[in-house]
Design a protein around this motif. Sequence first.
Motif, PDB file in Angstrom:
ATOM      1  N   THR A  50      49.850  38.264  41.880  1.00  0.00           N
ATOM      2  CA  THR A  50      49.295  38.203  42.995  1.00  0.00           C
ATOM      3  C   THR A  50      48.090  36.990  43.103  1.00  0.00           C
ATOM      4  OG1 THR A  50      47.320  39.682  42.108  1.00  0.00           O
ATOM      5  CG2 THR A  50      49.565  40.836  43.399  1.00  0.00           C
ATOM      6  N   HIS A  51      47.946  36.760  44.555  1.00  0.00           N
ATOM      7  CA  HIS A  51      47.050  35.412  44.689  1.00  0.00           C
ATOM      8  C   HIS A  51      45.750  36.125  45.801  1.00  0.00           C
ATOM      9  CE1 HIS A  51      45.640  32.105  47.231  1.00  0.00           C
ATOM     10  NE2 HIS A  51      46.035  31.530  46.253  1.00  0.00           N
ATOM     11  N   THR A  52      44.773  35.518  45.421  1.00  0.00           N
ATOM     12  CA  THR A  52      43.512  35.506  46.076  1.00  0.00           C
ATOM     13  C   THR A  52      42.894  34.175  46.267  1.00  0.00           C
ATOM     14  OG1 THR A  52      41.364  37.113  46.423  1.00  0.00           O
ATOM     15  CG2 THR A  52      41.899  35.966  44.173  1.00  0.00           C
ATOM     16  N   ASP A  53      41.587  34.035  46.863  1.00  0.00           N
ATOM     17  CA  ASP A  53      41.095  32.998  47.011  1.00  0.00           C
ATOM     18  C   ASP A  53      40.263  32.260  46.038  1.00  0.00           C
ATOM     19  OD1 ASP A  53      40.140  30.750  48.476  1.00  0.00           O
ATOM     20  OD2 ASP A  53      38.689  31.642  49.629  1.00  0.00           O
ATOM     21  N   TYR A  54      41.253  31.969  45.153  1.00  0.00           N
ATOM     22  CA  TYR A  54      41.003  31.538  43.880  1.00  0.00           C
ATOM     23  C   TYR A  54      40.036  30.136  43.997  1.00  0.00           C
ATOM     24  CZ  TYR A  54      43.592  34.953  40.935  1.00  0.00           C
ATOM     25  OH  TYR A  54      44.005  36.077  40.773  1.00  0.00           O
ATOM     26  N   LEU A  55      40.461  29.289  44.965  1.00  0.00           N
ATOM     27  CA  LEU A  55      39.884  27.985  44.807  1.00  0.00           C
ATOM     28  C   LEU A  55      38.141  28.144  45.158  1.00  0.00           C
ATOM     29  CD1 LEU A  55      42.467  25.651  46.631  1.00  0.00           C
ATOM     30  CD2 LEU A  55      41.698  25.799  43.926  1.00  0.00           C
ATOM     31  N   THR A  56      38.135  29.165  46.277  1.00  0.00           N
ATOM     32  CA  THR A  56      36.596  29.382  46.618  1.00  0.00           C
ATOM     33  C   THR A  56      35.963  30.080  45.341  1.00  0.00           C
ATOM     34  OG1 THR A  56      37.171  30.079  48.884  1.00  0.00           O
ATOM     35  CG2 THR A  56      35.253  30.720  47.998  1.00  0.00           C
ATOM     36  N   MET A  57      36.620  30.836  44.740  1.00  0.00           N
ATOM     37  CA  MET A  57      35.997  31.179  43.463  1.00  0.00           C
ATOM     38  C   MET A  57      35.556  30.140  42.362  1.00  0.00           C
ATOM     39  SD  MET A  57      37.421  35.232  42.764  1.00  0.00           S
ATOM     40  CE  MET A  57      39.105  34.782  42.904  1.00  0.00           C
ATOM     41  N   LEU A  58      36.623  29.281  42.507  1.00  0.00           N
ATOM     42  CA  LEU A  58      36.479  28.356  41.207  1.00  0.00           C
ATOM     43  C   LEU A  58      35.215  27.358  41.787  1.00  0.00           C
ATOM     44  CD1 LEU A  58      37.797  27.039  38.932  1.00  0.00           C
ATOM     45  CD2 LEU A  58      39.140  25.469  40.158  1.00  0.00           C
ATOM     46  N   ASP A  59      35.165  27.014  43.080  1.00  0.00           N
ATOM     47  CA  ASP A  59      34.003  26.200  43.288  1.00  0.00           C
ATOM     48  C   ASP A  59      32.709  27.030  43.104  1.00  0.00           C
ATOM     49  OD1 ASP A  59      35.748  24.514  44.208  1.00  0.00           O
ATOM     50  OD2 ASP A  59      35.857  25.035  46.294  1.00  0.00           O
ATOM     51  N   ASP A  60      32.784  28.172  43.493  1.00  0.00           N
ATOM     52  CA  ASP A  60      31.411  29.065  43.208  1.00  0.00           C
ATOM     53  C   ASP A  60      31.156  28.899  41.652  1.00  0.00           C
ATOM     54  OD1 ASP A  60      29.516  31.013  44.023  1.00  0.00           O
ATOM     55  OD2 ASP A  60      30.569  32.131  42.481  1.00  0.00           O
ATOM     56  N   ALA A  61      32.157  28.999  40.743  1.00  0.00           N
ATOM     57  CA  ALA A  61      31.801  29.341  39.263  1.00  0.00           C
ATOM     58  C   ALA A  61      31.408  27.854  38.854  1.00  0.00           C
ATOM     59  CB  ALA A  61      33.225  29.894  38.570  1.00  0.00           C
ATOM     60  N   SER A  62      32.037  26.935  39.442  1.00  0.00           N
ATOM     61  CA  SER A  62      31.863  25.419  39.006  1.00  0.00           C
ATOM     62  C   SER A  62      30.265  25.168  39.343  1.00  0.00           C
ATOM     63  CB  SER A  62      32.761  24.301  39.672  1.00  0.00           C
ATOM     64  OG  SER A  62      34.073  24.755  39.238  1.00  0.00           O
ATOM     65  N   SER A  63      30.035  25.598  40.378  1.00  0.00           N
ATOM     66  CA  SER A  63      28.448  25.273  40.762  1.00  0.00           C
ATOM     67  C   SER A  63      27.584  25.794  39.998  1.00  0.00           C
ATOM     68  CB  SER A  63      28.370  25.554  42.459  1.00  0.00           C
ATOM     69  OG  SER A  63      28.412  27.219  42.493  1.00  0.00           O
ATOM     70  N   LYS A  64      27.939  26.833  39.140  1.00  0.00           N
ATOM     71  CA  LYS A  64      26.873  27.743  38.375  1.00  0.00           C
ATOM     72  C   LYS A  64      27.096  27.402  37.090  1.00  0.00           C
ATOM     73  CE  LYS A  64      26.335  31.734  41.471  1.00  0.00           C
ATOM     74  NZ  LYS A  64      26.725  30.903  42.732  1.00  0.00           N
TER      75      LYS A  64
END
Length: 370
Positions: free
Chosen positions: A340-354
């Motif tokens: 299944t797919h979700t908005d992984y790129l948004t989550m990845l950007d959020d994780a990378s910023s932290k």
Amino acid sequence: MTRQSGRLQKRSENAPGQKSIVSKQINRKKVQPLSKLQCEKNQLILKGVTKPCVVVESVKGARIDSDQNDHHVSGDSSARPSPLPPLGWGSPEDVWVKMVGKEQTYRRSEGFTQKHPTIQPRMRSILLDWLIEVSEAYTLHRQTFYLAQDYFDRFMLTQNNVEKNMLQLIGITCLFIASKMEENCPPKLSQMAHVTALTYHEEEILQMELIVLKALRWNLCPETAVSWLKLYFQLASMNADSDLLEPQFPRDLYVQMTRLLDLCLLSINSLDFQYRVLAASVLCHFLQQETVEKVSGLSRDVLQPCLNWMAPFVESVGRFGRATPEDSARMKEERHNIQTHTDYLTMLDDASSKEVIGEFLTPPSSTEKQ
């Protein structure tokens, strides 16, 4: 490369007169694609030849590629006993040694980006995110996507100077190969070409398929991160008298675990860790760490670096990535195994910023885990 409208997109500029590894050039009409990853050329530029693979034997008989430099391989597993229960169809010790040995044979490294100057780590994330979307659209199994990801990362490590415009072709070809390895009814070649909005034709996918298979030397059966996760969770959930091959774990919780694993895999830094270490670290955020150490055969010292790195991803999934009640209600017999797919790129950007050097979160305490 940029993300556009849920697909990969190719620019119309022509390549500046470079040779392709394929023996013949396919003349075809230009088609305006409707995809998300910006591409610029129609030819694969592969300079150099795959290095010969020199194989040596480890203390447990696992095959190791001596031409690869893998600084993140943990070596304590061979000294630990097998966590597998008694098996009616084989020796648990032999099965475990062979599974762990695949981690040494099927090598990956984030250093492949150094071999391809035009490719940025973000491009890999966009490509894998798109492959997850394609997998969901064709109702492919999770293992199919994870095989495709493994093929892609290992293939890129065998090549030099691959142009970024070829990532979509390589990616969809890896998914095509993986689907034929895993699916009972894999998508047709025409469907794989169609999903690229006819950016690439069937003949090109077939040509690239042969290139990938030769580069991988037909080694197509790795133990993927999701297969390790499923095994660990099964071992942690099963009763003493139950069969290892009969799933007994909570499937809705397994889906939450796979979302965290999906997100982590999109990061290029995930290649710093073995698949079994990634899977065990994901499990540590849902079960007690002592249990995870027992079912994985991995010590706390081996898991801790991955747990530290994974902490921002856990926080991001907690905010954005939990399955909705509708997803859980629709879950049927095999639904938990479907990618299944979700908005992984948004989550990845959020994780990378932290991600902050020297400042990491720790897994939740056992009282906070469900």
